[in-house]
Write an enzyme that holds these catalytic residues in place. Sequence first.
Site, PDB file in Angstrom:
ATOM      1  CG  LEU A  18      -1.782  -1.317   1.546  1.00  0.00           C
ATOM      2  CD1 LEU A  18      -2.608  -1.051   2.437  1.00  0.00           C
ATOM      3  CD2 LEU A  18      -2.828  -0.995  -0.056  1.00  0.00           C
ATOM      4  CB  SER A  19       4.176   1.702   0.752  1.00  0.00           C
ATOM      5  OG  SER A  19       5.132   3.180   0.461  1.00  0.00           O
ATOM      6  N   PRO A  20       2.582   4.355  -1.603  1.00  0.00           N
ATOM      7  CG  PRO A  20       2.416   6.498  -0.650  1.00  0.00           C
ATOM      8  CD  PRO A  20       2.364   5.087  -0.471  1.00  0.00           C
ATOM      9  CB  THR A  42       6.758   0.325  -1.671  1.00  0.00           C
ATOM     10  OG1 THR A  42       6.948   0.906   0.052  1.00  0.00           O
ATOM     11  CG2 THR A  42       7.534  -0.773  -2.102  1.00  0.00           C
TER      12      THR A  42
END
Length: 199
Positions: A11-13, A15
């Site tokens: 869910l990490s932008p 990442t």
Amino acid sequence: MPHIDYYFTTLSPFTYLAGTELETIAERHGADITYRPVDIMALFERTGGTPPAQRHPSRQEYRAQEILRLSKKRGMDMHLKPAHWPTNPAPSAYAIIAAQKAGGGDVGALTFSFLRACWAEERDIAEDEVVRDCLEKAGFDPGLADRGLLTGAEIYAANLEDAVASGAFGAPFYIVDSGQRFWGHDRLEDLDLHLAGKL
């Protein structure tokens, strides 16, 4: 052979915006990677972090600007507020864990496929159809989406404990077996230099 424990959430932008640079760096230095998806909200809670939605408006605004600048700089499609975010990251995490255990495909490509599906393609990475599609495109049996759910859940929980014990507190987070820790997409250059023996 150097080893990298890679803690992240699908869910990490940031990442997503790290792209596949980690895999390029690892290949350059003959390093192997263990992909360790974690429950990022639980990790924040355990390590003193604040979820993005609870941060001061000035921090949220800056984060949004930074994400869009970085996506343009890297030429990557990005929806600042994707249609299916936030969503349940567990199905994609379990699929990555199962794929890594099964072998035969490209775990790095699978991980990036989930990230791209969320941030660029606005697909719901909690949906079975999306999970199966990402598995198949990365060279894995899409049936892995249905197998090993209990093991996936156990390893997902263990990854959180390992992250806390190892000193990880955000995503993406890279820990080398030398003991050196690198937090964020913008520390990949430092990771590269460290593996080259220059840092």
